[in-house]
Write a protein that holds these residues in place. Structure first.
Motif, PDB file in Angstrom:
ATOM      1  N   PHE A 443      13.996  51.454 -43.749  1.00 42.38           N
ATOM      2  CA  PHE A 443      15.447  51.234 -43.696  1.00 42.38           C
ATOM      3  C   PHE A 443      16.292  52.506 -43.774  1.00 42.38           C
ATOM      4  O   PHE A 443      17.514  52.416 -43.677  1.00 42.38           O
ATOM      5  N   ALA A 444      15.684  53.664 -43.962  1.00 42.99           N
ATOM      6  CA  ALA A 444      16.476  54.897 -44.077  1.00 42.99           C
ATOM      7  C   ALA A 444      16.128  55.913 -43.000  1.00 42.99           C
ATOM      8  O   ALA A 444      17.027  56.546 -42.430  1.00 42.99           O
ATOM      9  N   LYS A 445      14.841  56.063 -42.725  1.00 46.26           N
ATOM     10  CA  LYS A 445      14.446  57.092 -41.774  1.00 46.26           C
ATOM     11  C   LYS A 445      14.970  56.774 -40.374  1.00 46.26           C
ATOM     12  O   LYS A 445      14.843  55.647 -39.885  1.00 46.26           O
ATOM     13  N   GLY A 446      15.540  57.773 -39.729  1.00 46.05           N
ATOM     14  CA  GLY A 446      16.011  57.635 -38.361  1.00 46.05           C
ATOM     15  C   GLY A 446      17.293  56.843 -38.208  1.00 46.05           C
ATOM     16  O   GLY A 446      17.743  56.601 -37.075  1.00 46.05           O
ATOM     17  N   LYS A 447      17.924  56.441 -39.329  1.00 45.72           N
ATOM     18  CA  LYS A 447      19.140  55.626 -39.229  1.00 45.72           C
ATOM     19  C   LYS A 447      20.411  56.474 -39.243  1.00 45.72           C
ATOM     20  O   LYS A 447      21.460  56.018 -38.799  1.00 45.72           O
ATOM     21  N   ALA A 448      20.342  57.690 -39.761  1.00 43.14           N
ATOM     22  CA  ALA A 448      21.526  58.560 -39.818  1.00 43.14           C
ATOM     23  C   ALA A 448      21.121  59.949 -39.345  1.00 43.14           C
ATOM     24  O   ALA A 448      20.969  60.879 -40.142  1.00 43.14           O
ATOM     25  N   VAL A 449      20.920  60.084 -38.037  1.00 41.43           N
ATOM     26  CA  VAL A 449      20.479  61.371 -37.476  1.00 41.43           C
ATOM     27  C   VAL A 449      21.505  61.988 -36.540  1.00 41.43           C
ATOM     28  O   VAL A 449      21.331  63.129 -36.094  1.00 41.43           O
ATOM     29  N   GLY A 450      22.582  61.239 -36.235  1.00 41.41           N
ATOM     30  CA  GLY A 450      23.574  61.762 -35.303  1.00 41.41           C
ATOM     31  C   GLY A 450      23.025  61.809 -33.888  1.00 41.41           C
ATOM     32  O   GLY A 450      22.264  60.933 -33.464  1.00 41.41           O
ATOM     33  N   PHE A 451      23.378  62.853 -33.150  1.00 42.21           N
ATOM     34  CA  PHE A 451      22.841  63.067 -31.804  1.00 42.21           C
ATOM     35  C   PHE A 451      22.635  64.568 -31.630  1.00 42.21           C
ATOM     36  O   PHE A 451      23.078  65.373 -32.483  1.00 42.21           O
ATOM     37  N   PRO A 452      21.921  65.004 -30.572  1.00 34.46           N
ATOM     38  CA  PRO A 452      21.553  66.426 -30.479  1.00 34.46           C
ATOM     39  C   PRO A 452      22.715  67.391 -30.631  1.00 34.46           C
ATOM     40  O   PRO A 452      22.530  68.486 -31.181  1.00 34.46           O
ATOM     41  N   GLY A 453      23.894  67.041 -30.172  1.00 34.92           N
ATOM     42  CA  GLY A 453      25.018  67.968 -30.286  1.00 34.92           C
ATOM     43  C   GLY A 453      25.652  67.972 -31.652  1.00 34.92           C
ATOM     44  O   GLY A 453      26.425  68.890 -31.983  1.00 34.92           O
ATOM     45  N   GLN A 454      25.351  66.983 -32.485  1.00 35.49           N
ATOM     46  CA  GLN A 454      25.949  66.897 -33.819  1.00 35.49           C
ATOM     47  C   GLN A 454      24.946  66.246 -34.768  1.00 35.49           C
ATOM     48  O   GLN A 454      25.128  65.126 -35.201  1.00 35.49           O
ATOM     49  N   PRO A 455      23.857  66.937 -35.106  1.00 35.26           N
ATOM     50  CA  PRO A 455      22.842  66.353 -35.983  1.00 35.26           C
ATOM     51  C   PRO A 455      23.324  66.262 -37.426  1.00 35.26           C
ATOM     52  O   PRO A 455      24.256  66.955 -37.832  1.00 35.26           O
ATOM     53  N   VAL A 456      22.669  65.375 -38.196  1.00 35.03           N
ATOM     54  CA  VAL A 456      22.976  65.192 -39.621  1.00 35.03           C
ATOM     55  C   VAL A 456      21.932  65.943 -40.434  1.00 35.03           C
ATOM     56  O   VAL A 456      20.734  65.897 -40.132  1.00 35.03           O
ATOM     57  N   TYR A 457      22.381  66.638 -41.467  1.00 40.50           N
ATOM     58  CA  TYR A 457      21.491  67.460 -42.281  1.00 40.50           C
ATOM     59  C   TYR A 457      21.403  66.893 -43.698  1.00 40.50           C
ATOM     60  O   TYR A 457      22.390  66.393 -44.251  1.00 40.50           O
ATOM     61  N   LEU A 458      20.194  66.991 -44.285  1.00 43.78           N
ATOM     62  CA  LEU A 458      19.967  66.611 -45.674  1.00 43.78           C
ATOM     63  C   LEU A 458      20.092  67.848 -46.546  1.00 43.78           C
ATOM     64  O   LEU A 458      19.467  68.877 -46.267  1.00 43.78           O
ATOM     65  N   LEU A 459      20.900  67.748 -47.593  1.00 43.47           N
ATOM     66  CA  LEU A 459      21.161  68.859 -48.511  1.00 43.47           C
ATOM     67  C   LEU A 459      21.770  70.059 -47.789  1.00 43.47           C
ATOM     68  O   LEU A 459      21.676  71.200 -48.250  1.00 43.47           O
ATOM     69  N   GLY A 460      22.383  69.788 -46.621  1.00 44.99           N
ATOM     70  CA  GLY A 460      23.024  70.840 -45.866  1.00 44.99           C
ATOM     71  C   GLY A 460      22.089  71.820 -45.208  1.00 44.99           C
ATOM     72  O   GLY A 460      22.527  72.816 -44.604  1.00 44.99           O
ATOM     73  N   LYS A 461      20.766  71.562 -45.281  1.00 46.34           N
ATOM     74  CA  LYS A 461      19.795  72.528 -44.761  1.00 46.34           C
ATOM     75  C   LYS A 461      18.788  71.890 -43.826  1.00 46.34           C
ATOM     76  O   LYS A 461      18.456  72.464 -42.779  1.00 46.34           O
ATOM     77  N   TYR A 462      18.250  70.732 -44.231  1.00 48.61           N
ATOM     78  CA  TYR A 462      17.172  70.107 -43.478  1.00 48.61           C
ATOM     79  C   TYR A 462      17.729  69.030 -42.557  1.00 48.61           C
ATOM     80  O   TYR A 462      18.429  68.113 -43.007  1.00 48.61           O
ATOM     81  N   ARG A 463      17.390  69.129 -41.300  1.00 45.47           N
ATOM     82  CA  ARG A 463      17.852  68.148 -40.326  1.00 45.47           C
ATOM     83  C   ARG A 463      17.071  66.849 -40.511  1.00 45.47           C
ATOM     84  O   ARG A 463      15.835  66.855 -40.587  1.00 45.47           O
ATOM     85  N   ASN A 464      17.787  65.725 -40.612  1.00 43.13           N
ATOM     86  CA  ASN A 464      17.138  64.442 -40.819  1.00 43.13           C
ATOM     87  C   ASN A 464      16.130  64.158 -39.714  1.00 43.13           C
ATOM     88  O   ASN A 464      16.382  64.398 -38.543  1.00 43.13           O
ATOM     89  N   GLU A 465      14.968  63.612 -40.136  1.00 41.70           N
ATOM     90  CA  GLU A 465      13.920  63.343 -39.162  1.00 41.70           C
ATOM     91  C   GLU A 465      14.225  62.068 -38.382  1.00 41.70           C
ATOM     92  O   GLU A 465      14.827  61.128 -38.895  1.00 41.70           O
ATOM     93  N   GLU A 466      13.796  62.064 -37.137  1.00 36.93           N
ATOM     94  CA  GLU A 466      14.029  60.937 -36.257  1.00 36.93           C
ATOM     95  C   GLU A 466      12.749  60.136 -36.070  1.00 36.93           C
ATOM     96  O   GLU A 466      11.651  60.597 -36.385  1.00 36.93           O
ATOM     97  N   CYS A 467      12.893  58.928 -35.544  1.00 41.83           N
ATOM     98  CA  CYS A 467      11.752  58.091 -35.222  1.00 41.83           C
ATOM     99  C   CYS A 467      11.295  58.373 -33.794  1.00 41.83           C
ATOM    100  O   CYS A 467      12.009  58.993 -33.004  1.00 41.83           O
ATOM    101  N   ASP A 468      10.110  57.894 -33.484  1.00 39.07           N
ATOM    102  CA  ASP A 468       9.662  57.922 -32.096  1.00 39.07           C
ATOM    103  C   ASP A 468      10.595  57.066 -31.256  1.00 39.07           C
ATOM    104  O   ASP A 468      11.356  56.238 -31.793  1.00 39.07           O
ATOM    105  N   PRO A 469      10.573  57.229 -29.919  1.00 44.09           N
ATOM    106  CA  PRO A 469      11.429  56.374 -29.081  1.00 44.09           C
ATOM    107  C   PRO A 469      11.207  54.884 -29.302  1.00 44.09           C
ATOM    108  O   PRO A 469      12.087  54.076 -29.051  1.00 44.09           O
ATOM    109  N   GLY A 470      10.048  54.492 -29.813  1.00 46.06           N
ATOM    110  CA  GLY A 470       9.786  53.079 -30.093  1.00 46.06           C
ATOM    111  C   GLY A 470      10.170  52.655 -31.490  1.00 46.06           C
ATOM    112  O   GLY A 470       9.993  51.489 -31.855  1.00 46.06           O
TER     113      GLY A 470
END
Length: 778
Positions: A443-470
């Motif tokens: 319920f958390a992974k891949g739900k708040a990642v933004g898009f390539p031009g405006q990614p979301v970062y965790l702790l201001g440093k680590y870019r949130n991980e995305e899911c596979d296309p499926g």
């Protein structure tokens, strides 16, 4: 030095009355209804213990024992009237309260305190014989030998459990555990068959699935270039590089999984309702119907704390302070778990960056054979799951001692209160410890990642991980399989170590019975608490996340088939005989199971809606897909992959996330989302398709939850908790108790009046008064 304790008949009668032990008053005269499956008895009898060795127990109507009315109880043999478990329970009751030192107004008592102080090394009931050799002593029942041959021996793995003999030898608390475990395992058989069928369906259709075929097609997936999923060092990659992962995802993410999730929601309701009925039958047969309604004796530790009559037990303020300290400690450890989850999440982000720069580097030598099967997401998920499992096991070991210390500090009055308090603490911790990583992936992974031009970062440093296309469903499946499998393997390792240790013990056949038992393993103070905890955690895996892993019931079934026999083998051959205890039901575990069952409906509906890719596929199939010829009545999944990926212009990359190099000559890349393409006046904003999918997901959750909850309510109402036959037997037993025991008072009064001088007048006055009482009552 060994001190043997024996209870004579007079003392047995005294404490049987003190403990309200129910004993037979007459054989059950209510005829039982014949089973409609009697015609299969020639086949089914092979799956039951040998009746020549373990005969069926005679059914009796019972009543609480009263020493002054022995003639009204069904006593054939005084030595066999009280079962071994009853005698052991009465002996331990005396030993746990016997004083051994009195100084002024203070008093020390109880064998438990002497054991803790090292005065005595052990205190235990004796086994009646060796487990593998019957006793040659005349009159010895050899019940341990029979339990080993027909229950604990590996050759009897296919047989039903002799629950009446287990209860007779070890007591109701042990018997109710094995009854619950056996019933749970039998019910798992149906869930395992359906889950295995769902898995086979997904395995057979993985090659024909339109979704996986488009991903693997070199003209479709091979032409789609995906945007990097991390900053700078990550490179562009082609969609068909996830071909094998997409096929594996189709095994678990298909329409059969949806049907199976709904089925499991109904199954868990049937399991709990039928268990209540079966439990009610055992309560009546084992004389525990009114056990909790009687006054349960206090724990010896509680009585020792407040043995001084002038000392008042702690006030409500003191109790509130103790409970508050306990709650605060539990919350601290739960926050510690959440902190470990955050740390593992940070590891996932760093590991994904490392795997992405290596596995997708086409120039890296030595890893070419792995690229087709291992994706950065899969490598990250497997390693993070292994680390999560290790952290889980370490925190379990540490928290176990803390939970016991907190519960001892709270000082509950009765043993039931103690066990319920410890159960709640341990389950809350285990729930967060085992399931938090699964909830994060679902319920958390891949739900708040933004898009390539405006990614979301965790702790201001680590870019949130995305899911596979499926989606993240395959990662959730990986996490579940590693934790369930790792937990089962860890438990089996522990069992194997114990087995090897016990096998290395020297032969003790020439020693007396009490010395042989002393060399066996001591029983934990918590008894079967950890066995219950292990099974309830497994029940959570089977029900809460079954929509992502239909093989969970199969794994649980295989584990439980071994668990029953291993537990039986341990308790019969390797452990000292437990002190028998009464138990009406499985205690605090019952409401916990009901809470997990209610939560499972919501979690599975949300997994299908938000974790799997099923709802977007259905929306595409019914709303956006038609044949090229424009026939709106014909739908197809062709083109779904292309429609589920948005377009991004690589010139719009911000400087901090722009890839350092690119091996592809293109102006755009694709990413998983439903957004307007570049050049649109609302570019990179959510499009209409996104809101259709969100509306469909919310509608799916609401409809499924209401339908399933309504079905659960109907089933709970239709299936009574107590069978009709049991109700009739309880009524008959209460009537006999009144007739046989309480009518004795009338005979005594009549006899007394007949011995007086003015018999006629006294009798007239007595019967007039008796008639007046009846008239007043009715």
């Amino acid at each position: 030095m060994f001190v043997k304790i024996h209870m004579p008949w007079d003392m047995l009668c005294t404490y049987a009355e003190v403990l309200h032990i129910k004993v037979p008053i007459q054989p059950n005269d209510l005829s039982s209804r014949p089973s409609p499956w009697n015609f299969l008895s020639c086949i089914t009898k092979k799956f039951y213990p040998d009746e020549e060795l373990i005969s069926k127990e005679t059914e009796f109507f019972t009543a609480p024992f009263e020493k002054d009315r022995l003639e009204y109880f069904y006593i054939k043999d005084q030595d066999m009237f009280f079962t071994p478990s009853m005698r052991s329970r009465m002996a331990f009751y005396i030993l746990s309260r016997a004083p051994y030192e009195i100084r002024g107004k203070t008093k020390k008592f109880g064998i438990t305190k002497l054991l803790d102080g090292g005065v005595y090394k052990a205190a235990y009931p004796l086994h009646d014989c060796r487990f593998n050799v019957p006793s040659k002593e005349e009159g010895c029942p050899n019940e341990r030998y029979l339990l080993y041959q027909e229950w604990a021996h590996p050759k009897s793995f296919y047989k039903m459990q002799p629950l009446d003999l287990i209860r007779k030898y070890y007591g109701e608390k042990i018997g109710i555990y094995f009854a619950w475990l056996g019933f749970y395992t039998i019910m798992l058989t149906l869930a395992a068959v359906v889950g295995l069928g769902c898995f086979i369906y997904g395995y057979k259709t993985q090659e024909t699935s339109t979704w996986s075929k488009e991903v693997c097609d070199p003209d479709i997936g091979g032409q789609i270039v995906m945007c990097p999923q991390c900053d700078k060092d990550c490179k562009y990659w082609r969609l068909n590089s996830t071909c094998e992962a997409s096929k594996k995802l189709c095994i678990f993410d298909n329409f059969g999984t949806l049907v199976f999730a709904v089925f499991m929601s109904i199954w868990v309701t049937l399991f709990l309702e039928f268990w209540k009925r079966y439990q009610a039958e055992l309560e009546y047969e084992w004389d525990t119907v009114e056990f909790l309604e009687q006054e349960e004796p206090s724990r010896p530790e509680y009585e020792a704390k407040f043995s001084n009559p002038e000392k008042v037990p702690y006030t409500e303020c003191g109790r509130c302070m103790r409970v508050s300290i306990g709650i605060g400690t539990v919350l601290f450890w739960i926050l510690l778990i959440l902190a470990s989850i955050v740390a593992i999440t940070v590891y996932r982000l760093a590991a994904f960056f490392a795997f992405s720069t290596r596995l997708r580097n086409e120039e890296l030598e030595g890893l070419e054979p792995l690229k087709e099967y291992v994706t950065p997401q899969m490598a990250t998920s497997v390693t993070a799951s292994l680390i999560s499992f290790v952290v889980i096991m370490i925190l379990n070991i540490l928290y176990e001692r803390v939970a016991i210390w907190i519960t001892d500090f709270e000082l509950p009055r009765t043993k039931t209160d103690y066990e319920n308090s410890l159960t709640l603490k341990m389950f809350l911790f285990q729930f967060v410890n085992y399931y938090s990583s699964c909830f994060y992936i679902a319920f958390a992974k891949g739900k708040a990642v933004g898009f390539p031009g405006q990614p979301v970062y965790l702790l201001g440093k680590y870019r949130n991980e995305e899911c596979d296309p499926g989606g993240c469903l395959i990662e959730l499946t990986t996490q579940l399989s590693i934790i369930m499998g790792g937990k089962a393997i860890w438990n089996n390792i522990q069992e194997n170590v114990l087995f090897r240790y016990c096998k290395s013990m020297p032969s003790n056949s020439g020693l007396p019975r009490w010395e042989q038992d002393y060399q066996l393993q001591p029983i934990s103070k918590l008894g079967l608490f950890y066995e219950y905890l292990e099974m309830v955690i497994q029940f959570g895996f089977v029900t809460l996340f079954v929509a992502s892993f239909p093989l969970a019931p199969v794994l649980a079934l295989v584990n439980n088939l071994f668990e029953i026999r291993v537990d039986a083998w341990k308790i019969t051959t390797q452990f000292r005989r437990m002190v028998p205890e009464k138990a009406q039901h499985i205690g605090a575990w019952q409401p916990i199971l009901q809470g997990v069952a209610i939560l499972a409906v919501a979690t599975n509906a949300m997994i299908i809606a938000f974790t799997s890719d099923m709802i977007p596929r259905l929306v595409y199939y019914w709303s956006f897909s038609v044949y090229p010829y424009g026939d709106s009545d014909n739908h197809t999944m062709a083109g779904y992959i292309n429609s589920s990926l948005s377009i991004f212009n690589i010139s719009d990359f911000p400087e901090q996330s722009r890839p350092l190099s690119s091996s592809y000559n293109m102006a755009t890349c694709r990413y998983r989302d439903f957004r307007y393409p570049p050049g649109h006046y609302r570019q990179y904003e959510y499009n209409v398709r996104y809101w259709h999918v969100i509306a469909a997901k919310m509608a799916f959750i609401i409809v499924v939850e209401h339908v399933v909850y309504f079905t659960k309510f109907i089933l709970s109402y239709v299936i009574p908790d107590v069978p009709y036959t049991v109700k009739e037997q309880i009524k008959r037993e209460k009537y006999l108790t009144q007739v046989i025991l309480h009518e004795t008072n009338l005979k005594l009064v009549t006899k007394l009046l007949l011995d007086t001088e003015d018999t006629q007048v006294c009798l007239s006055a007595f019967f007039d008064h008796h008639l007046f009482l009846l008239t007043t009552k009715y």
